[in-house]
Design a protein around this motif. Structure first.
Motif, PDB file in Angstrom:
ATOM      1  N   GLN A   1       0.841  -1.196   0.000  1.00 42.69           N
ATOM      2  CA  GLN A   1       0.000   0.000   0.000  1.00 42.69           C
ATOM      3  C   GLN A   1       0.876   1.246   0.000  1.00 42.69           C
ATOM      4  OE1 GLN A   1      -2.934  -0.004   3.053  1.00 42.69           O
ATOM      5  NE2 GLN A   1      -3.267   2.187   2.948  1.00 42.69           N
ATOM      6  N   PRO A   2       0.542   2.257  -0.802  1.00 44.98           N
ATOM      7  CA  PRO A   2       1.371   3.462  -0.859  1.00 44.98           C
ATOM      8  C   PRO A   2       1.378   4.198   0.472  1.00 44.98           C
ATOM      9  CG  PRO A   2      -0.728   3.812  -1.969  1.00 44.98           C
ATOM     10  CD  PRO A   2      -0.651   2.350  -1.656  1.00 44.98           C
ATOM     11  N   VAL A   3       2.456   4.949   0.684  1.00 43.59           N
ATOM     12  CA  VAL A   3       2.583   5.719   1.908  1.00 43.59           C
ATOM     13  C   VAL A   3       1.565   6.861   1.896  1.00 43.59           C
ATOM     14  CG1 VAL A   3       4.113   7.184   3.263  1.00 43.59           C
ATOM     15  CG2 VAL A   3       5.021   5.148   2.125  1.00 43.59           C
ATOM     16  N   VAL A   4       0.840   7.008   2.991  1.00 36.84           N
ATOM     17  CA  VAL A   4      -0.170   8.055   3.131  1.00 36.84           C
ATOM     18  C   VAL A   4       0.276   8.990   4.239  1.00 36.84           C
ATOM     19  CG1 VAL A   4      -2.574   8.565   3.640  1.00 36.84           C
ATOM     20  CG2 VAL A   4      -1.993   6.505   2.355  1.00 36.84           C
ATOM     21  N   SER A   5       0.246  10.280   3.984  1.00 38.55           N
ATOM     22  CA  SER A   5       0.712  11.254   4.962  1.00 38.55           C
ATOM     23  C   SER A   5      -0.273  11.390   6.120  1.00 38.55           C
ATOM     24  CB  SER A   5       0.928  12.620   4.306  1.00 38.55           C
ATOM     25  OG  SER A   5      -0.315  13.168   3.897  1.00 38.55           O
ATOM     26  N   LEU A   6       0.233  11.858   7.259  1.00 36.26           N
ATOM     27  CA  LEU A   6      -0.628  12.129   8.399  1.00 36.26           C
ATOM     28  C   LEU A   6      -1.644  13.219   8.072  1.00 36.26           C
ATOM     29  CD1 LEU A   6       1.830  12.054  11.447  1.00 36.26           C
ATOM     30  CD2 LEU A   6      -0.014  10.443  10.952  1.00 36.26           C
ATOM     31  N   THR A   7      -1.226  14.174   7.248  1.00 36.69           N
ATOM     32  CA  THR A   7      -2.150  15.234   6.852  1.00 36.69           C
ATOM     33  C   THR A   7      -3.349  14.672   6.105  1.00 36.69           C
ATOM     34  OG1 THR A   7      -0.336  16.845   6.719  1.00 36.69           O
ATOM     35  CG2 THR A   7      -2.369  17.371   5.532  1.00 36.69           C
ATOM     36  N   ALA A   8      -3.098  13.716   5.200  1.00 37.40           N
ATOM     37  CA  ALA A   8      -4.192  13.099   4.454  1.00 37.40           C
ATOM     38  C   ALA A   8      -5.108  12.309   5.376  1.00 37.40           C
ATOM     39  CB  ALA A   8      -3.630  12.190   3.362  1.00 37.40           C
ATOM     40  N   MET A   9      -4.529  11.637   6.366  1.00 40.64           N
ATOM     41  CA  MET A   9      -5.336  10.870   7.313  1.00 40.64           C
ATOM     42  C   MET A   9      -6.183  11.799   8.170  1.00 40.64           C
ATOM     43  SD  MET A   9      -2.492   8.014   8.398  1.00 40.64           S
ATOM     44  CE  MET A   9      -3.533   7.275   9.659  1.00 40.64           C
ATOM     45  N   ASN A  10      -5.574  12.874   8.658  1.00 41.12           N
ATOM     46  CA  ASN A  10      -6.325  13.838   9.466  1.00 41.12           C
ATOM     47  C   ASN A  10      -7.414  14.514   8.638  1.00 41.12           C
ATOM     48  OD1 ASN A  10      -4.731  13.377  11.768  1.00 41.12           O
ATOM     49  ND2 ASN A  10      -3.212  14.883  11.126  1.00 41.12           N
ATOM     50  N   ALA A  11      -7.116  14.773   7.362  1.00 39.85           N
ATOM     51  CA  ALA A  11      -8.112  15.392   6.486  1.00 39.85           C
ATOM     52  C   ALA A  11      -9.301  14.460   6.267  1.00 39.85           C
ATOM     53  CB  ALA A  11      -7.472  15.759   5.148  1.00 39.85           C
ATOM     54  N   HIS A  12      -9.050  13.155   6.195  1.00 39.09           N
ATOM     55  CA  HIS A  12     -10.151  12.201   6.029  1.00 39.09           C
ATOM     56  C   HIS A  12     -11.067  12.211   7.251  1.00 39.09           C
ATOM     57  CE1 HIS A  12     -12.335   8.539   5.016  1.00 39.09           C
ATOM     58  NE2 HIS A  12     -12.105   8.128   6.244  1.00 39.09           N
ATOM     59  N   ILE A  13     -10.476  12.204   8.440  1.00 36.62           N
ATOM     60  CA  ILE A  13     -11.289  12.230   9.662  1.00 36.62           C
ATOM     61  C   ILE A  13     -12.086  13.523   9.731  1.00 36.62           C
ATOM     62  CG2 ILE A  13     -11.216  12.259  12.186  1.00 36.62           C
ATOM     63  CD1 ILE A  13      -8.751  10.492  12.064  1.00 36.62           C
ATOM     64  N   ALA A  14     -11.435  14.651   9.420  1.00 36.70           N
ATOM     65  CA  ALA A  14     -12.134  15.942   9.439  1.00 36.70           C
ATOM     66  C   ALA A  14     -13.254  15.974   8.416  1.00 36.70           C
ATOM     67  CB  ALA A  14     -11.137  17.073   9.180  1.00 36.70           C
ATOM     68  N   SER A  15     -13.040  15.349   7.259  1.00 34.26           N
ATOM     69  CA  SER A  15     -14.085  15.286   6.233  1.00 34.26           C
ATOM     70  C   SER A  15     -15.297  14.505   6.736  1.00 34.26           C
ATOM     71  CB  SER A  15     -13.525  14.638   4.961  1.00 34.26           C
ATOM     72  OG  SER A  15     -14.516  14.500   3.974  1.00 34.26           O
ATOM     73  N   CYS A  16     -15.054  13.402   7.428  1.00 38.48           N
ATOM     74  CA  CYS A  16     -16.154  12.628   8.004  1.00 38.48           C
ATOM     75  C   CYS A  16     -16.907  13.454   9.044  1.00 38.48           C
ATOM     76  CB  CYS A  16     -15.619  11.338   8.635  1.00 38.48           C
ATOM     77  SG  CYS A  16     -15.023  10.110   7.441  1.00 38.48           S
ATOM     78  N   LEU A  17     -16.171  14.210   9.853  1.00 35.29           N
ATOM     79  CA  LEU A  17     -16.817  15.058  10.855  1.00 35.29           C
ATOM     80  C   LEU A  17     -17.677  16.125  10.190  1.00 35.29           C
ATOM     81  CD1 LEU A  17     -14.013  15.706  13.504  1.00 35.29           C
ATOM     82  CD2 LEU A  17     -15.879  14.059  13.577  1.00 35.29           C
ATOM     83  N   ALA A  18     -17.153  16.739   9.137  1.00 30.56           N
ATOM     84  CA  ALA A  18     -17.924  17.762   8.440  1.00 30.56           C
ATOM     85  C   ALA A  18     -19.181  17.158   7.818  1.00 30.56           C
ATOM     86  CB  ALA A  18     -17.066  18.430   7.369  1.00 30.56           C
ATOM     87  N   GLY A  19     -19.051  15.951   7.273  1.00 30.74           N
ATOM     88  CA  GLY A  19     -20.205  15.293   6.696  1.00 30.74           C
ATOM     89  C   GLY A  19     -21.296  15.029   7.710  1.00 30.74           C
ATOM     90  N   LEU A  20     -20.891  14.748   8.950  1.00 30.99           N
ATOM     91  CA  LEU A  20     -21.863  14.418   9.991  1.00 30.99           C
ATOM     92  C   LEU A  20     -22.358  15.630  10.771  1.00 30.99           C
ATOM     93  CD1 LEU A  20     -20.199  11.227  11.542  1.00 30.99           C
ATOM     94  CD2 LEU A  20     -22.227  11.289  10.083  1.00 30.99           C
ATOM     95  N   LEU A  21     -21.462  16.548  11.116  1.00 30.41           N
ATOM     96  CA  LEU A  21     -21.777  17.563  12.118  1.00 30.41           C
ATOM     97  C   LEU A  21     -22.051  18.955  11.549  1.00 30.41           C
ATOM     98  CD1 LEU A  21     -19.213  16.644  14.932  1.00 30.41           C
ATOM     99  CD2 LEU A  21     -21.507  15.732  14.508  1.00 30.41           C
ATOM    100  N   TYR A  22     -21.692  19.211  10.292  1.00 33.44           N
ATOM    101  CA  TYR A  22     -22.005  20.521   9.725  1.00 33.44           C
ATOM    102  C   TYR A  22     -23.523  20.645   9.593  1.00 33.44           C
ATOM    103  CZ  TYR A  22     -21.505  24.692   6.843  1.00 33.44           C
ATOM    104  OH  TYR A  22     -21.559  25.974   6.363  1.00 33.44           O
ATOM    105  N   PRO A  23     -24.100  21.826   9.866  1.00 31.84           N
ATOM    106  CA  PRO A  23     -25.561  21.990   9.858  1.00 31.84           C
ATOM    107  C   PRO A  23     -26.221  21.450   8.598  1.00 31.84           C
ATOM    108  CG  PRO A  23     -24.510  23.963  10.717  1.00 31.84           C
ATOM    109  CD  PRO A  23     -23.413  23.078  10.253  1.00 31.84           C
ATOM    110  N   VAL A  24     -27.340  20.777   8.796  1.00 33.91           N
ATOM    111  CA  VAL A  24     -28.100  20.203   7.686  1.00 33.91           C
ATOM    112  C   VAL A  24     -29.494  20.837   7.626  1.00 33.91           C
ATOM    113  CG1 VAL A  24     -26.892  17.991   7.662  1.00 33.91           C
ATOM    114  CG2 VAL A  24     -28.873  18.286   9.148  1.00 33.91           C
ATOM    115  N   TYR A  25     -30.039  20.836   6.423  1.00 32.34           N
ATOM    116  CA  TYR A  25     -31.373  21.382   6.196  1.00 32.34           C
ATOM    117  C   TYR A  25     -32.415  20.666   7.049  1.00 32.34           C
ATOM    118  CZ  TYR A  25     -35.734  22.400   3.713  1.00 32.34           C
ATOM    119  OH  TYR A  25     -37.015  22.774   3.400  1.00 32.34           O
ATOM    120  N   SER A  26     -32.251  19.366   7.226  1.00 35.62           N
ATOM    121  CA  SER A  26     -33.233  18.556   7.949  1.00 35.62           C
ATOM    122  C   SER A  26     -33.433  19.002   9.390  1.00 35.62           C
ATOM    123  CB  SER A  26     -32.810  17.086   7.930  1.00 35.62           C
ATOM    124  OG  SER A  26     -32.632  16.619   6.612  1.00 35.62           O
ATOM    125  N   LEU A  27     -32.419  19.622   9.999  1.00 33.95           N
ATOM    126  CA  LEU A  27     -32.503  19.989  11.406  1.00 33.95           C
ATOM    127  C   LEU A  27     -32.589  21.491  11.629  1.00 33.95           C
ATOM    128  CD1 LEU A  27     -29.910  17.489  12.981  1.00 33.95           C
ATOM    129  CD2 LEU A  27     -32.384  17.242  12.774  1.00 33.95           C
TER     130      LEU A  27
END
Length: 390
Positions: free
Chosen positions: A178-204
């Motif tokens: 598997q290719p080497v993945v930077s810590l920045t890319a890993m942290n960005a993935h986690i932050a992306s998941c958080l934004a997908g879940l916790l950023y305000p949504v129309y439904s709420l």
């Protein structure tokens, strides 16, 4: 309603930095205001030691990080019209993230029992982070189980795979590894998941389109109905161009663990799907088929009458500059038992051989602390492994 965002340790602050970058790139959040008094810095680390981070004695005449953090935390709570809870970012591995993070969860719960507490934490790689990572993770997880309402648990090994799979260009070595993945890319993935879940949504949002900041607490309410099971698995897929939601859903469910190492099929207590698509309401046309596929793929338990929840928003915060769509799925999934049992097993092997225990006794950690942690997490594993059984 409003909540407090708390970043602890190197990992917590790195993930937080990526989170704020996502918000800064959106049209609605171009300006940020951070109070300098809320930046608490220690003179040294905590030696990758949970006990050192938890004890957190001040250096010389300096007050402890815990005391200074809680004082700043109290001021932030008092500034709010209605404090609803805290989202804390940290790791299970480092001394500050695991030890101080555990103590902060305990203090916040004791001082503000009415507020919710959601942990966003990164579990270390199975091998190679620090010699003390299994002890740190064991003790921290037991505190999260005791004091938090929900835990978004990200495994570094899984995050590395997801970050590699979403990279635009993959560079494989000649050995085919598997290719080497930077810590920045890993942290960005986690932050992306958080934004997908916790950023305000129309439904709420309210009828007047005002966000009340309910996303973290509605997530807990939807996914953590039982206090014995609160560890959450998150998967996400983002696409540009025309939205084919059935294909996006198939890509998401491919990343979900199917069975544990013993071959026992995984099940879910409940599942939350958050669909975001830029100026496009096509998800509503595919909603029923998407939710049915998620219910089947995540193997929702039969005793939960409403296991599937869905939020939508006509803006994709993850890629607001073009026509894009994302699907973020969070589930109270029994695969959490695999991560927890792996940590418990390695920690128990070290504990039975007496390895490194003197580093914990040096800072006041006793045998009872380890036994309580083992017992607590053994119960968590047993609860998750019982899902789906008749």
């Amino acid at each position: 309603m409003s909540f407090i965002w708390l970043q602890v340790g190197q990992c917590g602050n790195q993930i937080g930095q990526e989170w704020w970058q996502i918000l800064a790139n959106s049209v609605a959040d171009t300006e940020r205001y951070f109070r300098d008094t809320n930046i608490i810095v220690g003179q040294r680390g905590r030696g990758n030691n949970w006990a050192y981070g938890y004890r957190d004695t001040g250096m010389g005449t300096d007050r402890s990080l815990l005391e200074r953090t809680m004082e700043s935390f109290r001021r932030e709570v008092e500034r709010r019209d209605c404090y609803s809870g805290t989202v804390i970012l940290h790791s299970l591995c480092g001394g500050t993230g695991s030890g101080l993070g555990s103590h902060l969860c305990q203090e916040i719960r004791d001082c503000y029992p009415a507020g919710h507490l959601l942990s966003v934490t990164a579990a270390p790689h199975e091998t190679g982070d620090t010699p003390l990572q299994h002890y740190n993770s064991l003790l921290c997880l037991s505190y999260l189980q005791r004091y938090c309402d929900g835990v978004l648990l990200f495994s570094n090994d899984d995050v590395m795979k997801r970050a590699a799979s979403t990279a635009e260009k993959k560079t494989f070595s000649s050995s085919g590894l598997q290719p080497v993945v930077s810590l920045t890319a890993m942290n960005a993935h986690i932050a992306s998941c958080l934004a997908g879940l916790l950023y305000p949504v129309y439904s709420l949002k309210t009828r007047s389109m005002v966000s009340m900041g309910l996303e973290p607490w509605e997530l807990i309410r939807s996914l953590c109905p039982m206090p014995s099971m609160k560890f959450l698995h998150t998967a996400q897929v983002c696409r540009r161009g025309t939205a084919f939601w059935d294909q996006v859903t198939s890509s998401v469910v491919q990343t979900v663990p199917r069975a544990n190492p013993q071959g026992q099929l995984h099940h879910s207590v409940s599942v939350l799907a958050v669909a975001r698509n830029s100026q496009d309401y096509s998800f509503l046309l595919s909603r029923d088929s998407v939710l049915m596929k998620l219910k089947q793929s995540y193997r929702c338990v039969s005793w939960n009458p409403s296991p599937i929840h869905c939020w939508t928003d006509p803006q994709n915060i993850l890629d607001p500059s073009c026509r894009s769509h994302s699907l973020t799925v969070c589930a109270n999934h029994s695969s959490a038992a695999d991560v927890v049992s792996g940590i418990v097993g390695k920690a128990r092997t070290m504990y039975d051989s007496g390895a490194y225990l003197h580093w914990y006794r040096r800072y006041g950690c006793e045998e009872r602390d380890f036994q309580v942690a083992f017992d607590t997490l053994d119960c968590v594993v047993d609860e998750y492994n019982s899902l789906g059984q008749p």
